[in-house]
Design an enzyme around this catalytic site. Structure first.
Site, PDB file in Angstrom:
ATOM      1  N   CYS A  68      24.965 -31.458 -37.047  1.00  0.00           N
ATOM      2  CA  CYS A  68      25.546 -32.319 -38.076  1.00  0.00           C
ATOM      3  C   CYS A  68      26.835 -32.872 -37.481  1.00  0.00           C
ATOM      4  O   CYS A  68      27.000 -32.833 -36.256  1.00  0.00           O
ATOM      5  CB  CYS A  68      25.741 -31.588 -39.409  1.00  0.00           C
ATOM      6  SG  CYS A  68      26.923 -30.236 -39.414  1.00  0.00           S
ATOM      7  N   HIS A 101      24.005 -12.118 -25.873  1.00  0.00           N
ATOM      8  CA  HIS A 101      24.574 -10.973 -26.601  1.00  0.00           C
ATOM      9  C   HIS A 101      24.196 -10.951 -28.081  1.00  0.00           C
ATOM     10  O   HIS A 101      24.089  -9.878 -28.662  1.00  0.00           O
ATOM     11  CB  HIS A 101      26.105 -10.964 -26.481  1.00  0.00           C
ATOM     12  CG  HIS A 101      26.575 -10.487 -25.146  1.00  0.00           C
ATOM     13  ND1 HIS A 101      27.898 -10.179 -24.881  1.00  0.00           N
ATOM     14  CD2 HIS A 101      25.914 -10.265 -23.981  1.00  0.00           C
ATOM     15  CE1 HIS A 101      28.022  -9.782 -23.624  1.00  0.00           C
ATOM     16  NE2 HIS A 101      26.832  -9.844 -23.046  1.00  0.00           N
ATOM     17  N   HIS A 136      23.617  -4.516 -27.118  1.00  0.00           N
ATOM     18  CA  HIS A 136      23.650  -5.750 -27.910  1.00  0.00           C
ATOM     19  C   HIS A 136      22.538  -5.750 -28.950  1.00  0.00           C
ATOM     20  O   HIS A 136      22.694  -6.305 -30.040  1.00  0.00           O
ATOM     21  CB  HIS A 136      23.545  -6.971 -26.992  1.00  0.00           C
ATOM     22  CG  HIS A 136      24.596  -6.985 -25.927  1.00  0.00           C
ATOM     23  ND1 HIS A 136      25.934  -7.065 -26.227  1.00  0.00           N
ATOM     24  CD2 HIS A 136      24.514  -6.869 -24.581  1.00  0.00           C
ATOM     25  CE1 HIS A 136      26.638  -7.018 -25.104  1.00  0.00           C
ATOM     26  NE2 HIS A 136      25.799  -6.898 -24.092  1.00  0.00           N
TER      27      HIS A 136
HETATM   28  C1  RB5 Z   1      28.712 -35.497 -43.147  1.00  0.00           C
HETATM   29  O1  RB5 Z   1      29.642 -36.492 -43.423  1.00  0.00           O
HETATM   30  C2  RB5 Z   1      29.408 -34.271 -42.598  1.00  0.00           C
HETATM   31  O2  RB5 Z   1      30.113 -33.624 -43.609  1.00  0.00           O
HETATM   32  C3  RB5 Z   1      28.399 -33.332 -41.962  1.00  0.00           C
HETATM   33  O3  RB5 Z   1      27.716 -33.993 -40.953  1.00  0.00           O
HETATM   34  C4  RB5 Z   1      28.943 -32.075 -41.320  1.00  0.00           C
HETATM   35  O4  RB5 Z   1      29.997 -32.341 -40.478  1.00  0.00           O
HETATM   36  C5  RB5 Z   1      29.182 -30.941 -42.224  1.00  0.00           C
HETATM   37  O5  RB5 Z   1      29.491 -29.801 -41.805  1.00  0.00           O
END
Ligand code: RB5
Length: 148
Positions: A68, A101, A136
């Site tokens: 993300c 680990h 581990h």
């Molecule tokens: C999206 O704008 C953003 O919040 C998402 O991609 C991410 O960074 C969230 O953790």
């Protein structure tokens, strides 16, 4: 190479990097299942993190690579799925160690944090490492026990 099947997902913030990494991972000889999304329309990272995590937890994929903007939100969502150990990495050393680990079965990356070259190094370090087991393994079992 013991892990062969890699599932990938992201939110809208990481589509281009995800697609570039999917193509690169395929050239390394892995089977890549890229479950999207493909549209740059704003979407919700928990849905995409959970979808990839369910594939790993259910045995349809050996490992996952998810993204993300920061890698953080989608990692948090993935870690809510029982059996998932997912870490965010912005360096290759950490990526190797979360596999060696912590037996992390998903790697998370932040597309707004790192560029494609570094992301490739990180992914290669993660996929190229093997869990060391031993002490581990005891600790990873302790993590699993926390799932209740
Ligand atoms: C999206 O704008 C953003 O919040 C998402 O991609 C991410 O960074 C969230 O953790």
């Amino acid at each position: 190479m013991s892990a062969k099947r890699i599932v990938m997902s992201s939110d809208h913030a990481a589509i281009e990097l995800r697609q570039a990494l999917a193509a690169h991972i395929a050239t390394l000889g892995y089977e890549v299942e890229d479950i999207g999304p493909t549209s740059s329309e704003s979407t919700h990272y928990p849905d995409h993190g959970a979808a990839a995590a369910r594939k790993v937890a259910g045995g349809e994929a050996d490992l996952g690579v998810i993204l993300c903007g920061t890698g953080q939100g989608i990692m948090m969502a993935a870690n809510k799925i029982p059996g998932i150990r997912c870490g965010v990495c912005s360096d290759a050393f950490s990526a190797r160690m979360i596999r060696a680990h912590n037996n992390a079965n998903i790697l998370s990356l932040g597309a707004r944090v790192i560029g494609e070259g570094l992301a490739i190094d990180i992914v290669e370090a993660y996929l190229g490492a093997e869990f060391e087991g031993g002490r581990h393994g005891t600790r990873v079992d302790m993590i699993t026990a926390l799932e209740g």
